[in-house]
Design an enzyme around this catalytic site. Structure first.
Site, PDB file in Angstrom:
ATOM      1  N   CYS A  13       0.830  -1.202   0.000  1.00  9.93           N
ATOM      2  CA  CYS A  13       0.000   0.000   0.000  1.00  9.93           C
ATOM      3  C   CYS A  13       0.870   1.260   0.000  1.00  9.93           C
ATOM      4  O   CYS A  13       1.862   1.355   0.701  1.00  9.93           O
ATOM      5  CB  CYS A  13      -0.948   0.068   1.187  1.00  9.93           C
ATOM      6  SG  CYS A  13      -2.106  -1.278   1.244  1.00  9.93           S
TER       7      CYS A  13
ATOM      8  N   ARG B 250       4.108  -0.201  -4.702  1.00  7.43           N
ATOM      9  CA  ARG B 250       3.789  -0.712  -3.364  1.00  7.43           C
ATOM     10  C   ARG B 250       2.515  -1.549  -3.335  1.00  7.43           C
ATOM     11  O   ARG B 250       2.190  -2.170  -2.335  1.00  7.43           O
ATOM     12  CB  ARG B 250       3.632   0.454  -2.388  1.00  7.43           C
ATOM     13  CG  ARG B 250       4.860   1.300  -2.250  1.00  7.43           C
ATOM     14  CD  ARG B 250       4.659   2.377  -1.223  1.00  7.43           C
ATOM     15  NE  ARG B 250       4.699   1.848   0.124  1.00  7.43           N
ATOM     16  CZ  ARG B 250       5.789   1.696   0.841  1.00  7.43           C
ATOM     17  NH1 ARG B 250       6.952   2.039   0.341  1.00  7.43           N
ATOM     18  NH2 ARG B 250       5.741   1.204   2.064  1.00  7.43           N
TER      19      ARG B 250
ATOM     20  N   TRP C  76      -2.388  -2.847  -1.717  1.00  3.98           N
ATOM     21  CA  TRP C  76      -1.967  -4.244  -1.821  1.00  3.98           C
ATOM     22  C   TRP C  76      -2.809  -4.973  -0.791  1.00  3.98           C
ATOM     23  O   TRP C  76      -2.647  -4.783   0.413  1.00  3.98           O
ATOM     24  CB  TRP C  76      -0.482  -4.369  -1.517  1.00  3.98           C
ATOM     25  CG  TRP C  76       0.082  -5.742  -1.750  1.00  3.98           C
ATOM     26  CD1 TRP C  76       0.499  -6.254  -2.938  1.00  3.98           C
ATOM     27  CD2 TRP C  76       0.315  -6.760  -0.767  1.00  3.98           C
ATOM     28  NE1 TRP C  76       0.967  -7.531  -2.760  1.00  3.98           N
ATOM     29  CE2 TRP C  76       0.873  -7.864  -1.441  1.00  3.98           C
ATOM     30  CE3 TRP C  76       0.116  -6.851   0.605  1.00  3.98           C
ATOM     31  CZ2 TRP C  76       1.218  -9.046  -0.796  1.00  3.98           C
ATOM     32  CZ3 TRP C  76       0.467  -8.023   1.253  1.00  3.98           C
ATOM     33  CH2 TRP C  76       1.009  -9.103   0.559  1.00  3.98           C
TER      34      TRP C  76
ATOM     35  N   ASN D 201      -1.954   1.620   5.555  1.00  7.08           N
ATOM     36  CA  ASN D 201      -1.018   0.583   5.129  1.00  7.08           C
ATOM     37  C   ASN D 201      -0.670  -0.230   6.364  1.00  7.08           C
ATOM     38  O   ASN D 201      -0.245   0.341   7.366  1.00  7.08           O
ATOM     39  CB  ASN D 201       0.245   1.243   4.547  1.00  7.08           C
ATOM     40  CG  ASN D 201       1.347   0.237   4.267  1.00  7.08           C
ATOM     41  OD1 ASN D 201       1.086  -0.951   4.104  1.00  7.08           O
ATOM     42  ND2 ASN D 201       2.580   0.715   4.211  1.00  7.08           N
ATOM     43  N   GLY D 202      -0.871  -1.548   6.336  1.00  8.94           N
ATOM     44  CA  GLY D 202      -0.513  -2.368   7.498  1.00  8.94           C
ATOM     45  C   GLY D 202      -1.622  -3.342   7.829  1.00  8.94           C
ATOM     46  O   GLY D 202      -2.521  -3.588   7.026  1.00  8.94           O
TER      47      GLY D 202
ATOM     48  N   GLU E 266      19.246 -16.075  -7.218  1.00 12.38           N
ATOM     49  CA  GLU E 266      18.772 -14.757  -7.634  1.00 12.38           C
ATOM     50  C   GLU E 266      18.271 -14.792  -9.079  1.00 12.38           C
ATOM     51  O   GLU E 266      17.237 -14.194  -9.408  1.00 12.38           O
ATOM     52  CB  GLU E 266      19.907 -13.722  -7.452  1.00 12.38           C
ATOM     53  CG  GLU E 266      19.595 -12.309  -7.888  1.00 12.38           C
ATOM     54  CD  GLU E 266      18.418 -11.648  -7.173  1.00 12.38           C
ATOM     55  OE1 GLU E 266      17.915 -12.208  -6.193  1.00 12.38           O
ATOM     56  OE2 GLU E 266      17.992 -10.578  -7.629  1.00 12.38           O
TER      57      GLU E 266
ATOM     58  N   LYS F 206      14.475 -13.859 -10.109  1.00 19.40           N
ATOM     59  CA  LYS F 206      14.120 -12.824 -11.106  1.00 19.40           C
ATOM     60  C   LYS F 206      13.153 -13.400 -12.130  1.00 19.40           C
ATOM     61  O   LYS F 206      12.160 -12.779 -12.461  1.00 19.40           O
ATOM     62  CB  LYS F 206      15.374 -12.304 -11.839  1.00 19.40           C
ATOM     63  CG  LYS F 206      16.301 -11.412 -11.077  1.00 19.40           C
ATOM     64  CD  LYS F 206      15.755 -10.075 -10.681  1.00 19.40           C
ATOM     65  CE  LYS F 206      15.047 -10.105  -9.368  1.00 19.40           C
ATOM     66  NZ  LYS F 206      15.663  -9.763  -8.168  1.00 19.40           N
TER      67      LYS F 206
ATOM     68  N   GLU G 199       9.559 -14.274 -10.522  1.00 20.19           N
ATOM     69  CA  GLU G 199       8.707 -13.188 -10.024  1.00 20.19           C
ATOM     70  C   GLU G 199       8.162 -12.290 -11.138  1.00 20.19           C
ATOM     71  O   GLU G 199       7.094 -11.718 -10.982  1.00 20.19           O
ATOM     72  CB  GLU G 199       9.411 -12.357  -8.946  1.00 20.19           C
ATOM     73  CG  GLU G 199      10.539 -11.492  -9.436  1.00 20.19           C
ATOM     74  CD  GLU G 199      11.178 -10.665  -8.328  1.00 20.19           C
ATOM     75  OE1 GLU G 199      10.502 -10.287  -7.377  1.00 20.19           O
ATOM     76  OE2 GLU G 199      12.393 -10.395  -8.444  1.00 20.19           O
TER      77      GLU G 199
ATOM     78  N   HIS H 272      21.375 -35.176  -6.018  1.00 22.36           N
ATOM     79  CA  HIS H 272      20.709 -35.713  -4.827  1.00 22.36           C
ATOM     80  C   HIS H 272      19.193 -35.542  -4.907  1.00 22.36           C
ATOM     81  O   HIS H 272      18.518 -35.631  -3.880  1.00 22.36           O
ATOM     82  CB  HIS H 272      21.263 -35.036  -3.567  1.00 22.36           C
ATOM     83  CG  HIS H 272      22.715 -35.313  -3.353  1.00 22.36           C
ATOM     84  ND1 HIS H 272      23.186 -36.543  -2.947  1.00 22.36           N
ATOM     85  CD2 HIS H 272      23.811 -34.537  -3.533  1.00 22.36           C
ATOM     86  CE1 HIS H 272      24.518 -36.497  -2.868  1.00 22.36           C
ATOM     87  NE2 HIS H 272      24.918 -35.294  -3.227  1.00 22.36           N
TER      88      HIS H 272
ATOM     89  N   LYS I  42       6.689  -3.886  -3.657  1.00 17.37           N
ATOM     90  CA  LYS I  42       8.121  -3.616  -3.548  1.00 17.37           C
ATOM     91  C   LYS I  42       8.609  -3.691  -2.104  1.00 17.37           C
ATOM     92  O   LYS I  42       9.617  -4.315  -1.813  1.00 17.37           O
ATOM     93  CB  LYS I  42       8.403  -2.229  -4.134  1.00 17.37           C
ATOM     94  CG  LYS I  42       9.859  -1.809  -4.067  1.00 17.37           C
ATOM     95  CD  LYS I  42      10.618  -2.325  -5.243  1.00 17.37           C
ATOM     96  CE  LYS I  42      12.080  -1.934  -5.201  1.00 17.37           C
ATOM     97  NZ  LYS I  42      12.886  -2.927  -5.932  1.00 17.37           N
TER      98      LYS I  42
HETATM   99  O1  M6R Z   1      13.637  -3.693   0.674  1.00 16.47           O
HETATM  100  P1  M6R Z   1      14.237  -5.015   0.966  1.00 16.47           P
HETATM  101  O2  M6R Z   1      15.567  -5.220   0.348  1.00 16.47           O
HETATM  102  O3  M6R Z   1      14.285  -5.317   2.446  1.00 16.47           O
HETATM  103  O4  M6R Z   1      13.243  -6.077   0.344  1.00 16.47           O
HETATM  104  C1  M6R Z   1      13.394  -7.454   0.564  1.00 16.47           C
HETATM  105  C2  M6R Z   1      12.670  -8.265  -0.484  1.00 16.47           C
HETATM  106  O5  M6R Z   1      11.288  -8.049  -0.389  1.00 16.47           O
HETATM  107  C3  M6R Z   1      13.143  -7.900  -1.890  1.00 16.47           C
HETATM  108  O6  M6R Z   1      14.522  -8.074  -1.990  1.00 16.47           O
HETATM  109  C4  M6R Z   1      12.442  -8.757  -2.953  1.00 16.47           C
HETATM  110  O7  M6R Z   1      12.764 -10.102  -2.802  1.00 16.47           O
HETATM  111  C5  M6R Z   1      12.878  -8.249  -4.324  1.00 16.47           C
HETATM  112  N1  M6R Z   1      12.148  -7.084  -4.675  1.00 16.47           N
HETATM  113  C6  M6R Z   1      12.739  -9.286  -5.377  1.00 16.47           C
HETATM  114  O8  M6R Z   1      13.263  -8.825  -6.582  1.00 16.47           O
END
Ligand code: M6R
Length: 607
Positions: free
Chosen positions: A2, A27, A74, A100-101, A480, A484, A487, A503, A602
């Protein structure tokens, strides 16, 4: 999680709110809404879906007022719908609220409010806050809010406007998720993220946990959790508003991938003295005695930042010879970790507002650890609770998928590892620094191969499953790369340590399950080649990322992505770039919404 924006002043309110919401759309993008107060009346427009839906709907409205609020959602409580979109009013329609929360005790509060005659028309926990404040509201919105928050359990950032306020005002409160006030000349702003305010002001005040504030056009007043009026420091932002725009790129993610050479350079510039081979930071310093007392580093992070922590473990252990654990923020606080004075707890977070990471950092600090943050957002909560901060100088990262935040975190971790080495009396070799200096060019060279990566993505975009393999310091890069891809393209992708494939996951290998293998460096190159061989022997398809000539892999790889060679500890920063671009082009090819993938946000400011 949010996005909140508020404005009070002489400008046209709705355009400012929409502009802020556009920056905050990362957000959450399930629904959006705005409210203005005009002549003692609340006028709100809300729409399900992305901000564009709201903009479209507003075309038929003439929403003007002296002040107002905007929200992008969100969903947590209640499905994404117009009914659950914010702003939410109390049932007497005397106030409107954006939130937000998560309000954890919303059920008992709702039951009580219903008994008192308050009505509910949404499925949100936010409506409980609106009605609760409404139940205390006579003529003073701030006093009613203060009474209400004494009863709220959970984490929240919210802002409210009311029809009963004599003067135009916005009242906001924060416990957990971020809220920042922007100060202008005869105007005040409010937002979840300072990036939303960059075009309007660079003077901002971050609210602390437990703070309540009242904004008028003349300025802001803040009260702490005990109700005492307090002065909070005004921070001058150094970010450029242009950085928060797409600058000709189709997506923020692509722009941010391209910004990496500069961002990495900005992160090491001013901290490395290439003549004396020494490292120093502005906001973090240790004496040699303090450095010698560190027995263990505990890295706390989530998602991509957790992956950078895994790479950091290799860097710190090898360069500073200090043992390192890497924990998920969400796991750490619910076990009984061994923490004490000899522990340096290192929180890594792009936003500095991730609830799980912050809770873990607080838990470590409560148990006596020294707290350090690697963070991208100046003044964010992670930076405020830490004794030291190493800022990544990535600039605002808007794309939900982290790219430049990741590589600048790796740069900061490399600097930290060298700094710990130096303060523990071990020399920094000139070559370690010269490899760092070469990185921006090496990464820029990969951008020149973008067309080839786009073509590769075109050939593989139809596959539904991918396995990413890496060993040693490149195992986190496999994680990673897989994150990417999944997601943003919604293809299933798994990262695995290459040596572990036999394994279990090897059972999955066939011609429909491409394997992306990272085969660089000197230590485990041959080992990874053997793993690729195992895939080929089972009719698998191999895409190799390598710093060797393509011919060396002709027997084991169907596709070769060549990358420049760096030192073993810095090679991950190079290797991840083609994986970011590959994921980006696959997602574009599959028609996915790259910057705002479904279900994601985000900054994850709820637990
Ligand atoms: O703001 P942060 O680095 O604490 O966020 C942590 C994760 O939510 C963030 O790294 C998320 O996995 C990435 N946006 C994915 O690309």
């Amino acid at each position: 999680m949010c996005g909140i924006v508020g404005y009070i002043g002489q400008r046209e309110v709705v355009p400012m709110l929409l502009d802020g919401l556009e920056t905050l759309a990362y957000r959450g993008y399930d629904s959006a809404g705005v409210v203005v107060v005009r002549d003692g009346e609340l006028e709100a427009v809300k729409a399900e879906g992305k901000l564009e839906q709201l903009v479209e709907k507003l075309k038929g409205e003439s929403l003007v007022g002296s002040h107002g609020l905007g929200h992008t959602r969100w969903a947590t409580h209640g499905a994404p719908s117009e009914r659950n979109a914010h702003p939410i009013t109390d049932s007497k329609r005397r106030l409107a609220l954006i939130h937000n929360g998560i309000i954890e005790n919303f059920l008992p509060l709702k039951k009580r409010l219903i008994e008192e005659g308050w009505e509910f028309t949404s499925d949100t926990d936010t409506e409980v806050v609106a009605n609760l404040i409404g139940s205390y509201l006579k003529h003073d919105l701030k006093a009613a809010t203060q009474q209400a928050i004494a009863e709220l359990e959970g984490m929240y950032a919210f802002a409210a406007v009311s029809t009963v306020s004599g003067d135009a005002e916005i009242v906001a409160a924060r416990k957990g998720p971020p809220l920042v006030i922007g100060l202008g000349d005869g105007e005040c702003f409010l937002a979840s993220d300072p990036a939303a305010l960059l075009a309007y002001t660079k003077n901002v005040v971050f609210l602390e946990n437990g703070d309540l504030c009242r904004l008028t056009a003349a300025g802001a007043k803040i009260w702490d959790r005990d109700g005492r009026e307090v002065e909070r420091q005004t921070v001058r932002l150094t970010w450029d508003p242009i950085q928060a725009e797409k600058g000709g790129f189709k997506h923020f993610m692509l722009k941010e991938i391209h910004e990496q050479p500069q961002a990495i350079q900005d992160t090491f510039a001013g901290r490395v003295d290439f003549e004396t081979n020494t490292i120093g930071f502005d906001n973090f310093a240790l004496t040699s005695e303090e450095a010698a007392r560190i027995e263990r580093v505990q890295i706390l992070a989530c998602g991509t930042s957790w992956h950078s922590g895994l790479v950091g473990k290799f860097m710190i252990e090898e360069l500073a010879r200090i043992p390192v654990d890497v924990d998920y923020g969400s796991e750490y606080r619910y076990r009984d970790p061994v923490v004490g004075e000899g522990v340096l707890a290192l929180g890594i977070s792009q936003s500095g507002e991730t609830a799980d990471t912050l809770s873990a950092m607080e838990a470590a600090s409560d148990r006596g650890a020294q707290l350090l943050a690697i963070c991208n957002v100046p003044g964010s909560q992670a930076t405020r609770i830490s004794e030291g901060v190493i800022y990544t100088h990535a600039g605002p990262e808007i794309g939900v998928a982290s790219t430049k935040a990741f590589t600048t975190q790796l740069t900061a971790l490399f600097l930290l590892a060298l700094y710990l080495r130096q303060q523990r009396g071990l020399p920094i070799e000139p070559q370690q620094l010269s490899e760092l200096a070469k990185l921006p060019h090496a990464i820029a060279d990969i951008m020149d191969t973008e067309a080839e990566l786009e073509e590769l993505a075109r050939r593989y975009a139809r596959f539904e499953d991918f396995l990413y393999l890496g060993r040693g310091i490149n195992y986190p890069i496999a994680l990673e790369g897989a994150l990417k891809l999944k997601e943003i393209s919604y293809s299933h992708a798994e990262g695995y340590p290459a040596g572990e494939m036999k394994h279990g996951p090897i059972a999955l290998i066939d011609e429909s399950f491409p394997v992306v293998a990272i085969a660089t460096g000197s230590r485990v190159f041959e080992k990874v080649c053997s793993n690729m061989q195992e895939v080929k022997a089972r009719d698998g398809v191999v895409i190799a990322v390598t710093d060797r000539p393509a011919e060396e892999l002709s027997e084991v790889a169907d596709e070769v992505i060549q990358v420049p060679r760096s030192s073993d500890l810095l090679q991950p920063l190079v290797n991840v770039i083609p994986l970011q671009l590959f994921a980006y082009f696959v997602a574009v090819r599959r028609g996915a919404d790259v910057d705002q993938p479904r279900n994601l946000a985000k900054s994850v400011t709820v637990e």
